[in-house]
Design an enzyme around this catalytic site. Sequence first.
Site, PDB file in Angstrom:
ATOM      1  CB  CYS A   1     -20.192  -4.052 -11.565  1.00  9.85           C
ATOM      2  SG  CYS A   1     -18.905  -3.879 -10.319  1.00  9.85           S
TER       3      CYS A   1
ATOM      4  CB  CYS B   1     -19.000   2.357  -1.250  1.00 11.61           C
ATOM      5  SG  CYS B   1     -17.224   2.400  -0.872  1.00 11.61           S
TER       6      CYS B   1
ATOM      7  CG  ASP C   1      -1.980   1.123   1.121  1.00 12.37           C
ATOM      8  OD1 ASP C   1      -2.414   1.464   0.005  1.00 12.37           O
ATOM      9  OD2 ASP C   1      -2.332   1.673   2.169  1.00 12.37           O
TER      10      ASP C   1
ATOM     11  CB  CYS D   1     -21.390   7.290  -1.674  1.00 11.39           C
ATOM     12  SG  CYS D   1     -20.174   8.538  -1.187  1.00 11.39           S
TER      13      CYS D   1
ATOM     14  CB  CYS E   1     -13.947   9.848  -0.344  1.00 12.30           C
ATOM     15  SG  CYS E   1     -13.744   8.218   0.394  1.00 12.30           S
TER      16      CYS E   1
ATOM     17  CB  CYS F   1     -20.195  -4.886  -2.555  1.00  8.36           C
ATOM     18  SG  CYS F   1     -19.725  -5.928  -3.957  1.00  8.36           S
TER      19      CYS F   1
ATOM     20  CB  CYS G   1     -16.776   5.874   5.035  1.00 10.14           C
ATOM     21  SG  CYS G   1     -18.506   5.682   4.514  1.00 10.14           S
TER      22      CYS G   1
ATOM     23  CB  CYS H   1     -25.101  -3.937  -9.309  1.00  8.83           C
ATOM     24  SG  CYS H   1     -25.059  -3.611  -7.529  1.00  8.83           S
TER      25      CYS H   1
ATOM     26  CB  CYS I   1     -20.793   0.453  -4.316  1.00  2.98           C
ATOM     27  SG  CYS I   1     -20.468   0.607  -6.087  1.00  2.98           S
TER      28      CYS I   1
END
Length: 387
Positions: free
Chosen positions: A199, A255, A145, A209, A225, A259, A252, A202, A205
């Site tokens: 996806c 989203c 990351d 938000c 965000c 899913c 958060c 759909c 997500c």
Amino acid sequence: MPDDRETEKTDKRRSMLTAFLREEARAQGFDLCRITRPDAIPQAAVRLGQFLDKGYHGTMGWMEETRDRRGDPRVLWSETRSIVVFGLNYGPDEDPRGILEKKDRAAISVYARNRDYHDVIKGRLKEIATRFAARSKEDVKVFVDTAPIMEKPLAEAAGLGWQGKHTNLVSRRFGSWLFLGSMFTTAELEPDEPEIDHCGSCRACLDACPTAAFPAPYQLDARRCISYLTIEHKGPIDPELRPLIGNRIYGCDDCLAACPWNKFAGAASEMKLVAREDLKEPSIAFLLDLDDAAFRAFFSGSPVKRIGRDRFIRNVLIAAGNSGERSFIEKCRELAGDPSPTVRGMAIWALSRLTTAGEFHAFAAERDDENEADEDVRAEWKLAGVS
């Protein structure tokens, strides 16, 4: 013509190293381990450029600074021949959005309710890399990351999942709950097939938000965000967004939790990180009392510690201001005199939400801040109707 025996020997070595690597990944508790090539994400640099050019990265200047390295893994390490992407399931046992109705409690993102995953995954990757390097006699580098690597496009190319409309990785086996780590190596390994987008039509997500941070499917404006605002963003948060944050004080999950693929998630590894009980539903009252030493002690080993006490208390004060709980008023009055202007400013905002107009103006009349030097704090008083 290449020697058939040499080709067979090369293929056998590649197959054996790939099998060895997958076995090591399982031994270290990873749920997924797949392989791709360093040239497998040719569109990543273009998409990153579009994201940065629109200013969607907000104040994350390091993304702009590392644009070239981030867009192409070969710029980071030109000798890379294979990239191994590892996935570790961290899915919660229950829907994490349940706490959002408990106004006196604080919501901490699922990923941050245990030990810092950067440390955990990096430690496991180093174990794998050490054994793999000894076996293969090849060079390796591991990343989690913090390095300028576009892990999600690489994970998609390796077949762990696909980047959903919320821009996060989605797995058919583990939904939207995967930690990612990667190992670059000079070894030739057997690449996996990339995953395709599942996806469909759909948009769960996107609709979930709270701050409408998705200007379009597959696009994220980090400036709206909540994860960015509560973790990466320093200083005051846009007053228009504060009420939408609710009691989310660190990250958060909305989203991710929305899913539909989450319901198909398989069983997690026995080495899955387990959430600390005291981080599942901590009380806002308790958190408001944390000074710097107490903050560091309470969040020891947690990723929350990285944002520092002042930014954290800023977030908790927003949650307090959104709670409607008058029991927080006294503590907010105290924090309005905190040494940190970041804390003082949010305490003023929280008080303006929790008190009556008469009470707030009476408090303002008592204050001794004619010498307030911080422009942001003065702006908060003005925003609250006190000049």
